[in-house]
Motif scaffolding. Structure first.
Motif, PDB file in Angstrom:
ATOM      1  N   HIS A 103       0.713  -1.288  -0.046  1.00  0.00           N
ATOM      2  CA  HIS A 103      -0.072   0.009  -0.047  1.00  0.00           C
ATOM      3  C   HIS A 103       0.936   1.186  -0.180  1.00  0.00           C
ATOM      4  CE1 HIS A 103      -3.691   2.322   0.867  1.00  0.00           C
ATOM      5  NE2 HIS A 103      -2.747   3.234   1.702  1.00  0.00           N
ATOM      6  N   PHE A 104       1.660   1.342   0.856  1.00  0.00           N
ATOM      7  CA  PHE A 104       3.026   2.358   1.011  1.00  0.00           C
ATOM      8  C   PHE A 104       3.447   2.680  -0.649  1.00  0.00           C
ATOM      9  CE2 PHE A 104       7.433   2.478   0.674  1.00  0.00           C
ATOM     10  CZ  PHE A 104       7.611   3.852   0.824  1.00  0.00           C
ATOM     11  N   GLU A 112       4.543  10.394  -6.567  1.00  0.00           N
ATOM     12  CA  GLU A 112       5.571  10.927  -7.596  1.00  0.00           C
ATOM     13  C   GLU A 112       5.093  11.543  -8.870  1.00  0.00           C
ATOM     14  OE1 GLU A 112       8.697  11.295  -6.876  1.00  0.00           O
ATOM     15  OE2 GLU A 112       8.543  10.372  -4.936  1.00  0.00           O
ATOM     16  N   ILE A 113       4.073  10.861  -9.433  1.00  0.00           N
ATOM     17  CA  ILE A 113       3.361  11.324 -10.619  1.00  0.00           C
ATOM     18  C   ILE A 113       2.705  13.012 -10.199  1.00  0.00           C
ATOM     19  CG2 ILE A 113       1.406  11.124 -12.211  1.00  0.00           C
ATOM     20  CD1 ILE A 113       1.632   8.098 -11.731  1.00  0.00           C
ATOM     21  N   ILE A 114       2.055  13.130  -8.947  1.00  0.00           N
ATOM     22  CA  ILE A 114       1.476  14.119  -8.681  1.00  0.00           C
ATOM     23  C   ILE A 114       2.576  15.312  -8.427  1.00  0.00           C
ATOM     24  CG2 ILE A 114      -0.105  15.499  -6.902  1.00  0.00           C
ATOM     25  CD1 ILE A 114      -1.401  12.577  -6.672  1.00  0.00           C
ATOM     26  N   ARG A 115       3.576  14.756  -7.635  1.00  0.00           N
ATOM     27  CA  ARG A 115       4.572  15.721  -7.487  1.00  0.00           C
ATOM     28  C   ARG A 115       5.509  16.308  -8.612  1.00  0.00           C
ATOM     29  NH1 ARG A 115       9.950  15.751  -4.516  1.00  0.00           N
ATOM     30  NH2 ARG A 115      10.245  13.584  -5.141  1.00  0.00           N
ATOM     31  N   ARG A 116       5.614  15.677  -9.615  1.00  0.00           N
ATOM     32  CA  ARG A 116       6.383  16.168 -10.714  1.00  0.00           C
ATOM     33  C   ARG A 116       5.421  17.066 -11.505  1.00  0.00           C
ATOM     34  NH1 ARG A 116       8.277  10.638 -11.291  1.00  0.00           N
ATOM     35  NH2 ARG A 116       6.573   9.955 -12.303  1.00  0.00           N
ATOM     36  N   ALA A 117       4.043  16.973 -11.416  1.00  0.00           N
ATOM     37  CA  ALA A 117       3.194  17.908 -12.151  1.00  0.00           C
ATOM     38  C   ALA A 117       2.760  18.859 -11.230  1.00  0.00           C
ATOM     39  CB  ALA A 117       1.742  16.968 -12.600  1.00  0.00           C
ATOM     40  N   ASN A 118       3.202  19.093 -10.064  1.00  0.00           N
ATOM     41  CA  ASN A 118       2.678  20.039  -8.975  1.00  0.00           C
ATOM     42  C   ASN A 118       3.663  20.086  -7.992  1.00  0.00           C
ATOM     43  OD1 ASN A 118       1.370  22.381  -8.037  1.00  0.00           O
ATOM     44  ND2 ASN A 118      -0.333  20.953  -7.136  1.00  0.00           N
ATOM     45  N   PRO A 119       4.896  20.387  -8.232  1.00  0.00           N
ATOM     46  CA  PRO A 119       6.230  20.345  -7.189  1.00  0.00           C
ATOM     47  C   PRO A 119       5.670  21.573  -5.959  1.00  0.00           C
ATOM     48  CG  PRO A 119       6.865  21.624  -9.252  1.00  0.00           C
ATOM     49  CD  PRO A 119       5.587  20.821  -9.433  1.00  0.00           C
ATOM     50  N   GLU A 120       5.123  22.300  -6.236  1.00  0.00           N
ATOM     51  CA  GLU A 120       4.821  23.322  -4.897  1.00  0.00           C
ATOM     52  C   GLU A 120       3.697  23.132  -4.412  1.00  0.00           C
ATOM     53  OE1 GLU A 120       7.277  25.121  -4.261  1.00  0.00           O
ATOM     54  OE2 GLU A 120       8.698  24.301  -5.917  1.00  0.00           O
ATOM     55  N   LEU A 128       5.833  14.051   1.566  1.00  0.00           N
ATOM     56  CA  LEU A 128       7.154  13.276   1.069  1.00  0.00           C
ATOM     57  C   LEU A 128       7.704  12.905   2.357  1.00  0.00           C
ATOM     58  CD1 LEU A 128       9.222  12.704  -0.976  1.00  0.00           C
ATOM     59  CD2 LEU A 128      10.079  15.202  -0.969  1.00  0.00           C
ATOM     60  N   ALA A 129       7.821  13.669   3.365  1.00  0.00           N
ATOM     61  CA  ALA A 129       8.584  13.223   4.760  1.00  0.00           C
ATOM     62  C   ALA A 129       7.801  12.080   5.387  1.00  0.00           C
ATOM     63  CB  ALA A 129       8.585  14.440   5.629  1.00  0.00           C
ATOM     64  N   ARG A 130       6.654  12.182   5.197  1.00  0.00           N
ATOM     65  CA  ARG A 130       5.775  11.089   5.864  1.00  0.00           C
ATOM     66  C   ARG A 130       5.902   9.671   5.082  1.00  0.00           C
ATOM     67  NH1 ARG A 130       0.927   8.564   5.063  1.00  0.00           N
ATOM     68  NH2 ARG A 130       0.268  10.359   3.434  1.00  0.00           N
ATOM     69  N   LEU A 131       6.166   9.687   3.895  1.00  0.00           N
ATOM     70  CA  LEU A 131       6.383   8.533   2.767  1.00  0.00           C
ATOM     71  C   LEU A 131       7.842   7.927   3.136  1.00  0.00           C
ATOM     72  CD1 LEU A 131       4.478   9.641  -0.459  1.00  0.00           C
ATOM     73  CD2 LEU A 131       3.959   7.712   1.018  1.00  0.00           C
ATOM     74  N   ASP A 132       9.025   9.000   3.226  1.00  0.00           N
ATOM     75  CA  ASP A 132      10.291   8.704   3.558  1.00  0.00           C
ATOM     76  C   ASP A 132      10.461   7.759   4.752  1.00  0.00           C
ATOM     77  OD1 ASP A 132      11.034   9.583   1.044  1.00  0.00           O
ATOM     78  OD2 ASP A 132      11.754  11.464   1.857  1.00  0.00           O
ATOM     79  N   ALA A 133       9.437   8.388   5.982  1.00  0.00           N
ATOM     80  CA  ALA A 133       9.417   7.671   7.088  1.00  0.00           C
ATOM     81  C   ALA A 133       8.897   6.425   7.203  1.00  0.00           C
ATOM     82  CB  ALA A 133       8.946   8.510   8.061  1.00  0.00           C
ATOM     83  N   GLN A 134       7.927   5.958   6.262  1.00  0.00           N
ATOM     84  CA  GLN A 134       7.082   5.028   5.960  1.00  0.00           C
ATOM     85  C   GLN A 134       8.045   3.947   5.361  1.00  0.00           C
ATOM     86  OE1 GLN A 134       3.469   6.391   4.262  1.00  0.00           O
ATOM     87  NE2 GLN A 134       2.334   4.893   5.663  1.00  0.00           N
TER      88      GLN A 134
END
Length: 223
Positions: A103-104, A112-120, A128-134
């Motif tokens: 799931h993670f 990553e798809i959304i972040r590339r389209a809307n980085p700000e 992103l920080a929560r996903l890295d911790a997971q």
């Protein structure tokens, strides 16, 4: 659908581990799918906040079960009991860790798809920080480490994920529009439930599920 494909990849690295059971992973995937169908309008941030409070989370799941009981009751008392017990058990044995890690990874793939389209975009850095911790939380699973190390394995997961954007019978009007990946999951779940209903052995139930899950995979290349 993508989560269960990733769960298969991760599970192949763990299937020799003590207590590992493919049927547990398959049924847990079905249970979580049904739960999310009922809670589809609840934003993830709100859902995870409720999940932090065991009492409130149990109340939420009791409501989910009341909404679904009429639909799943024909599947038998044992199935209904396992559905209820799954969400009342806070532990995370191996089978559940594999599913949660899948799931993670599917969530991170989407992000990553959304972040590339809307980085700000709003809350991008926090998510992103929560996903890295997971990700660090699941590094004990060999499959997660392999996905991080080997591009060819990630490419397979990516190839499967792309089928979510491919519409079945794209030149024929279908209501509702159905993605190839979503169709594969529905076939897998129906195959599993019909196998259980028919009294098939555990291995046949497992094989029928994963055959259904991957039966249209060649369409990633052939359309």
């Amino acid at each position: 659908a993508h989560k269960m494909v990733i769960a298969y990849v991760l599970g192949k690295y763990q299937e020799q581990s003590e207590g590992f059971d493919w049927r547990d992973i398959i049924e847990a995937g079905i249970f979580e799918y049904l739960q999310r169908l009922v809670l589809t309008d609840l934003k993830p941030q709100v859902f995870y906040k409720i999940k932090e409070d065991p009492t409130r989370y149990q109340q939420l799941n009791n409501w989910v079960y009341s909404e679904l009981s009429g639909v799943i009751s024909p599947l038998g008392e044992d199935f209904c009991r396992r559905f209820g017990e799954y969400f009342s058990d806070p532990s995370e044995p191996m089978n559940r860790r594999v599913l949660h890690a899948a799931h993670f990874f599917a969530t991170k793939w989407e992000f990553e798809i959304i972040r590339r389209a809307n980085p700000e975009g709003h809350e991008m850095e926090r998510i992103l920080a929560r996903l890295d911790a997971q990700q660090e939380h699941y590094y004990d699973l060999k499959g997660i480490r392999e996905l991080a190390l080997y591009p060819s394995l990630r490419s397979f997961v990516d190839l499967c994920g792309l089928l979510r954007f491919q519409v079945r019978w794209s030149h024929v009007h279908r209501v509702p529009r159905t993605s190839v990946l979503g169709h594969m999951l529905i076939v897998a779940m129906m195959s599993y439930l019909m196998s259980v209903e028919a009294g098939a052995c555990p291995r046949r139930c497992i094989n029928n599920y994963f055959t259904g899950l991957f039966h249209d995979l060649p369409e990633a290349l052939t359309r």
